[in-house]
Design an enzyme around this catalytic site. Structure first.
Site, PDB file in Angstrom:
ATOM      1  N   LYS A 178       0.842  -1.203   0.000  1.00 40.07           N
ATOM      2  CA  LYS A 178       0.000   0.000   0.000  1.00 40.07           C
ATOM      3  C   LYS A 178       0.876   1.252   0.000  1.00 40.07           C
ATOM      4  O   LYS A 178       1.579   1.532   0.971  1.00 40.07           O
ATOM      5  CB  LYS A 178      -0.904   0.051   1.235  1.00 40.07           C
ATOM      6  CG  LYS A 178      -1.946   1.171   1.097  1.00 40.07           C
ATOM      7  CD  LYS A 178      -2.517   1.645   2.410  1.00 40.07           C
ATOM      8  CE  LYS A 178      -1.756   2.779   3.040  1.00 40.07           C
ATOM      9  NZ  LYS A 178      -1.841   4.081   2.344  1.00 40.07           N
ATOM     10  N   GLY A 231       7.916   4.736   7.574  1.00 41.53           N
ATOM     11  CA  GLY A 231       7.065   5.876   7.932  1.00 41.53           C
ATOM     12  C   GLY A 231       7.425   6.370   9.313  1.00 41.53           C
ATOM     13  O   GLY A 231       8.588   6.322   9.722  1.00 41.53           O
ATOM     14  N   SER A 232       6.408   6.835  10.060  1.00 45.17           N
ATOM     15  CA  SER A 232       6.669   7.464  11.363  1.00 45.17           C
ATOM     16  C   SER A 232       6.731   6.424  12.486  1.00 45.17           C
ATOM     17  O   SER A 232       6.109   5.358  12.381  1.00 45.17           O
ATOM     18  CB  SER A 232       5.547   8.465  11.664  1.00 45.17           C
ATOM     19  OG  SER A 232       4.332   7.774  11.800  1.00 45.17           O
ATOM     20  N   GLY A 236       4.583   3.031  12.838  1.00 46.22           N
ATOM     21  CA  GLY A 236       5.404   1.812  12.850  1.00 46.22           C
ATOM     22  C   GLY A 236       5.084   0.946  14.060  1.00 46.22           C
ATOM     23  O   GLY A 236       4.980  -0.285  13.957  1.00 46.22           O
ATOM     24  N   GLU A 253      11.443   1.010   8.979  1.00 46.75           N
ATOM     25  CA  GLU A 253      12.346   2.143   8.733  1.00 46.75           C
ATOM     26  C   GLU A 253      11.573   3.387   9.149  1.00 46.75           C
ATOM     27  O   GLU A 253      10.581   3.747   8.516  1.00 46.75           O
ATOM     28  CB  GLU A 253      12.745   2.165   7.257  1.00 46.75           C
ATOM     29  CG  GLU A 253      14.013   2.962   7.033  1.00 46.75           C
ATOM     30  CD  GLU A 253      13.752   4.429   6.795  1.00 46.75           C
ATOM     31  OE1 GLU A 253      13.544   5.170   7.792  1.00 46.75           O
ATOM     32  OE2 GLU A 253      13.750   4.825   5.627  1.00 46.75           O
ATOM     33  N   CYS A 287      14.155  10.687   4.969  1.00 49.40           N
ATOM     34  CA  CYS A 287      14.454  10.099   6.279  1.00 49.40           C
ATOM     35  C   CYS A 287      15.911  10.315   6.667  1.00 49.40           C
ATOM     36  O   CYS A 287      16.222  10.427   7.841  1.00 49.40           O
ATOM     37  CB  CYS A 287      14.093   8.629   6.281  1.00 49.40           C
ATOM     38  SG  CYS A 287      14.713   7.756   4.851  1.00 49.40           S
ATOM     39  N   GLU A 387      11.938  14.395  14.647  1.00 48.48           N
ATOM     40  CA  GLU A 387      12.042  14.504  13.195  1.00 48.48           C
ATOM     41  C   GLU A 387      11.013  15.524  12.706  1.00 48.48           C
ATOM     42  O   GLU A 387       9.824  15.379  12.955  1.00 48.48           O
ATOM     43  CB  GLU A 387      11.773  13.141  12.544  1.00 48.48           C
ATOM     44  CG  GLU A 387      11.992  13.170  11.047  1.00 48.48           C
ATOM     45  CD  GLU A 387      11.816  11.796  10.398  1.00 48.48           C
ATOM     46  OE1 GLU A 387      10.769  11.160  10.632  1.00 48.48           O
ATOM     47  OE2 GLU A 387      12.715  11.375   9.655  1.00 48.48           O
TER      48      GLU A 387
HETATM   49  P1  NDP Z   1       2.743   7.751   8.610  1.00 47.22           P
HETATM   50  O1  NDP Z   1       3.747   6.888   9.283  1.00 47.22           O
HETATM   51  O2  NDP Z   1       1.440   7.907   9.284  1.00 47.22           O
HETATM   52  O3  NDP Z   1       2.472   7.222   7.115  1.00 47.22           O
HETATM   53  C1  NDP Z   1       3.324   6.343   6.415  1.00 47.22           C
HETATM   54  C2  NDP Z   1       2.495   5.272   5.718  1.00 47.22           C
HETATM   55  O4  NDP Z   1       1.745   4.554   6.694  1.00 47.22           O
HETATM   56  C3  NDP Z   1       1.467   5.828   4.731  1.00 47.22           C
HETATM   57  O5  NDP Z   1       1.327   4.921   3.654  1.00 47.22           O
HETATM   58  C4  NDP Z   1       0.210   5.851   5.558  1.00 47.22           C
HETATM   59  O6  NDP Z   1      -0.966   5.818   4.763  1.00 47.22           O
HETATM   60  C5  NDP Z   1       0.363   4.561   6.344  1.00 47.22           C
HETATM   61  N1  NDP Z   1      -0.423   4.472   7.565  1.00 47.22           N
HETATM   62  C6  NDP Z   1      -0.960   5.484   8.316  1.00 47.22           C
HETATM   63  N2  NDP Z   1      -1.620   4.976   9.375  1.00 47.22           N
HETATM   64  C7  NDP Z   1      -1.508   3.623   9.301  1.00 47.22           C
HETATM   65  C8  NDP Z   1      -1.965   2.544  10.114  1.00 47.22           C
HETATM   66  N3  NDP Z   1      -2.681   2.750  11.213  1.00 47.22           N
HETATM   67  N4  NDP Z   1      -1.646   1.287   9.753  1.00 47.22           N
HETATM   68  C9  NDP Z   1      -0.893   1.050   8.647  1.00 47.22           C
HETATM   69  N5  NDP Z   1      -0.459   2.025   7.833  1.00 47.22           N
HETATM   70  C10 NDP Z   1      -0.744   3.299   8.156  1.00 47.22           C
HETATM   71  O7  NDP Z   1       3.448   9.174   8.362  1.00 47.22           O
HETATM   72  P2  NDP Z   1       2.796  10.579   7.953  1.00 47.22           P
HETATM   73  O8  NDP Z   1       2.577  10.582   6.497  1.00 47.22           O
HETATM   74  O9  NDP Z   1       1.622  10.908   8.832  1.00 47.22           O
HETATM   75  O10 NDP Z   1       4.003  11.569   8.320  1.00 47.22           O
HETATM   76  C11 NDP Z   1       4.224  11.944   9.671  1.00 47.22           C
HETATM   77  C12 NDP Z   1       5.711  11.950  10.001  1.00 47.22           C
HETATM   78  O11 NDP Z   1       6.266  10.650   9.827  1.00 47.22           O
HETATM   79  C13 NDP Z   1       6.587  12.818   9.094  1.00 47.22           C
HETATM   80  O12 NDP Z   1       6.566  14.155   9.475  1.00 47.22           O
HETATM   81  C14 NDP Z   1       7.946  12.183   9.270  1.00 47.22           C
HETATM   82  O13 NDP Z   1       8.525  12.656  10.457  1.00 47.22           O
HETATM   83  C15 NDP Z   1       7.601  10.705   9.437  1.00 47.22           C
HETATM   84  N6  NDP Z   1       7.795   9.980   8.153  1.00 47.22           N
HETATM   85  C16 NDP Z   1       8.938   9.258   7.988  1.00 47.22           C
HETATM   86  C17 NDP Z   1       9.185   8.658   6.776  1.00 47.22           C
HETATM   87  C18 NDP Z   1      10.440   7.877   6.563  1.00 47.22           C
HETATM   88  O14 NDP Z   1      10.935   7.840   5.451  1.00 47.22           O
HETATM   89  N7  NDP Z   1      10.926   7.166   7.557  1.00 47.22           N
HETATM   90  C19 NDP Z   1       8.279   8.797   5.639  1.00 47.22           C
HETATM   91  C20 NDP Z   1       7.056   9.512   5.935  1.00 47.22           C
HETATM   92  C21 NDP Z   1       6.862  10.087   7.155  1.00 47.22           C
HETATM   93  P3  NDP Z   1      -1.697   7.167   4.278  1.00 47.22           P
HETATM   94  O15 NDP Z   1      -0.636   8.225   4.166  1.00 47.22           O
HETATM   95  O16 NDP Z   1      -2.263   6.783   2.972  1.00 47.22           O
HETATM   96  O17 NDP Z   1      -2.716   7.498   5.308  1.00 47.22           O
END
Ligand code: NDP
Length: 487
Positions: A178, A231-232, A236, A253, A287, A387
């Site tokens: 996804k 993601g965050s 995570g 990650e 990241c 971050e």
């Molecule tokens: P999220 O961790 O919420 O989103 C990352 C992914 O997880 C997206 O595909 C999102 O879907 C999905 N997601 C959200 N909620 C759930 C859940 N409950 N179960 C499974 N998957 C889920 O990050 P954000 O986009 O809200 O960004 C917030 C902060 O996270 C940023 O400011 C940054 O600090 C950090 N981040 C870190 C990244 C990295 O590369 N390590 C990348 C992105 C963010 P959808 O967006 O479609 O809702």
């Protein structure tokens, strides 16, 4: 300015399940916008648990034949995928620029990434083991898990998609992935090219929708045997909790707060532009962004003044202009970054540059912020620990190597760290001492300079590795076999 309709790789309102392009089971859609202009680029299905279930079943059905496909043949299909991606590289670059809102990066390097992983497919091997009896042979096999799940973010959707998909399928797994709802179009385009390359239906399945709906349904599905997430940290942790319920292994990650440690003997002519690029590339939404400058007090004033000068020259604008920095991805990130700027000021840091929204009509539509520099930051401040995921650089002054190491290691994160010095002994000590999954010396980011470097975090930045040969092994499990002849 509308370039969306000219991009033949845009797929409207369809997700890929079992080789078919289908809408969400409930028929709902989400608009994908360009964050520089808010122009709607496409609609995507708002998938949920029902769509994930169908996708997992399709991936289960495709698994046995894909597992049994000779590894050399899997490698050839990945190579063909790389070739098609190369043929469409300009359109893919444009698509990612449009959905992420960034100025052109040039080719995304995906073919190189795919070819490296393809080359690993037929090199997955086990060990031969000694035995205590003469009529037996012992060995280990590395086998795929089955159906793996992945959730990826929006900041580099093309490379992120390939980072999970390529090693998973190279090792013989099938995948349900996804992308983020903000940037799913490049992943869809890449999945389309994978199908065209001859990767069988059901091997790669892409479901879209909101994180708490479609995203959460993947690790919660009992058919998933292994999970990857980028993601965050809070999301995570929730993915990890869902995996714990099903006793499924995962890799995470989760970003970083990467230090750029500068010693008095550093070559500042190289360091300053590299550090500025590292924090403004993709508007700081990387990241590995070097978001903390940990500088020896002996060169502090010079470093701050040169950083301010270089950051003031970073041009900002929409993706179709020849600028260096675009907008942030969405309104939520925009608010988050501006809130961090406020928190830095509230906690007593000195705002040297930026901190607001640039002036001008072109900036009214998109989620723009200025390149921002803080001095006088202390390790306890939120802008030094959390971050931000924006173009906000915090300078922390230190005295000597010991303090530099303590401050460099002084956050919960541990993804990347950079050291700037002309002293090889110090470089070695810092490379060993910094708690990060990747350390660079006299370079802000490893980037394209490194071939096959594993990528992943220490501490709260996560665990498991993507990108290198280890990424393929990450998607295998070990079976021990004892072969005994008849007595
Ligand atoms: P999220 O961790 O919420 O989103 C990352 C992914 O997880 C997206 O595909 C999102 O879907 C999905 N997601 C959200 N909620 C759930 C859940 N409950 N179960 C499974 N998957 C889920 O990050 P954000 O986009 O809200 O960004 C917030 C902060 O996270 C940023 O400011 C940054 O600090 C950090 N981040 C870190 C990244 C990295 O590369 N390590 C990348 C992105 C963010 P959808 O967006 O479609 O809702």
């Amino acid at each position: 300015m509308t370039l969306a309709p000219t991009n033949t790789l845009i797929i409207d309102n369809a997700q890929l399940i079992g080789g078919e392009w289908v809408p969400a089971a409930n028929g709902d859609t989400i608009d994908v916008i360009n964050p520089a202009t808010r122009e709607v680029l496409a609609r995507i299905p708002r998938g949920g648990a029902a769509d994930v279930d169908t996708a997992v079943r399709a991936a289960e059905a495709a698994f046995p034949a894909w597992r049994d496909t000779p590894p050399g043949q899997r490698a050839a299909l990945l190579m063909r995928w790389a070739e098609l991606v190369e043929q469409h590289e300009k359109e893919l670059d444009l698509l990612e620029s449009q959905e992420v809102g960034r100025p052109h990066w040039g080719p995304l390097g995906i073919p190189r990434q795919l070819r490296f992983i393809a080359g690993q497919a037929d090199k997955v091997s086990g060990l031969s083991l000694p035995t205590n009896v003469p009529d037996a042979i012992g060995l280990t096999l590395r086998e795929p898990f089955g159906v793996v799940g992945a959730v990826i973010p929006w900041n580099a959707p093309g490379p992120m998609f390939v980072n999970e998909t390529a090693p998973a399928i190279a090792a013989g797994n099938t995948i349900v992935i996804k992308p983020a709802e903000d940037a799913p179009l490049t992943p869809f385009a890449l999945a389309k090219l994978a199908l065209e390359a001859g990767i069988p239906p059901g091997v790669v399945n892409v479901v879209t929708g909101y994180g708490p709906e479609a995203g959460a349904a993947i690790p919660a599905h009992p058919g998933i045997r292994k999970m990857g997430f980028t993601g965050s940290p809070p999301t995570g942790a929730s993915v990890m909790a869902a995996c714990a319920k099903n006793l499924v292994p995962l890799h995470l990650e989760l970003g970083g707060k990467s230090p750029q440690v500068i010693f008095p003997d550093a070559d500042l002519d190289t360091a300053i532009p590299a550090i500025v690029t590292s924090i403004t590339l993709n508007t700081g939404q990387i990241c590995a962004a070097g978001s903390r400058v940990v500088v020896d007090r002996a060169v502090h004033d010079e470093v701050v003044s040169r950083l301010a000068d270089a950051m003031a020259h970073v041009t900002v604008g929409p993706w179709y202009q020849p600028v260096r920095m675009g907008p942030l991805i969405n309104a939520k990130q925009h608010k988050r970054v501006l809130d961090y700027v406020q928190s830095g000021q509230d906690e007593g840091a000195e705002l040297v540059l930026g901190g607001g929204v640039p002036d001008g009509e072109v900036f009214e539509q998109g989620f723009f912020v200025e390149p921002t520099l803080f001095d006088g930051v202390t390790p306890e401040m939120r802008i030094a620990r959390e971050e931000i995921f924006g173009p906000v650089l915090s300078v922390i002054a230190v005295d000597g190597e010991e303090e530099a190491l303590a401050v460099g290691n002084g956050t919960d994160y541990g993804l990347v760290a950079a050291v700037w010095t002309g002293d090889i002994g110090r470089a070695v000590r810092m490379a060993r001492g910094l708690q990060a999954g990747q350390v660079t010396v006299n370079a802000a980011l490893a980037g394209g300079a490194l071939v096959g470097g594993p990528f992943g975090g220490y501490k709260h930045s996560g665990f498991g590795r993507t990108m290198g040969a280890d990424a393929v092994l990450e998607y295998t499990q070990v079976k021990t076999v004892l072969l005994r002849g008849n007595a």
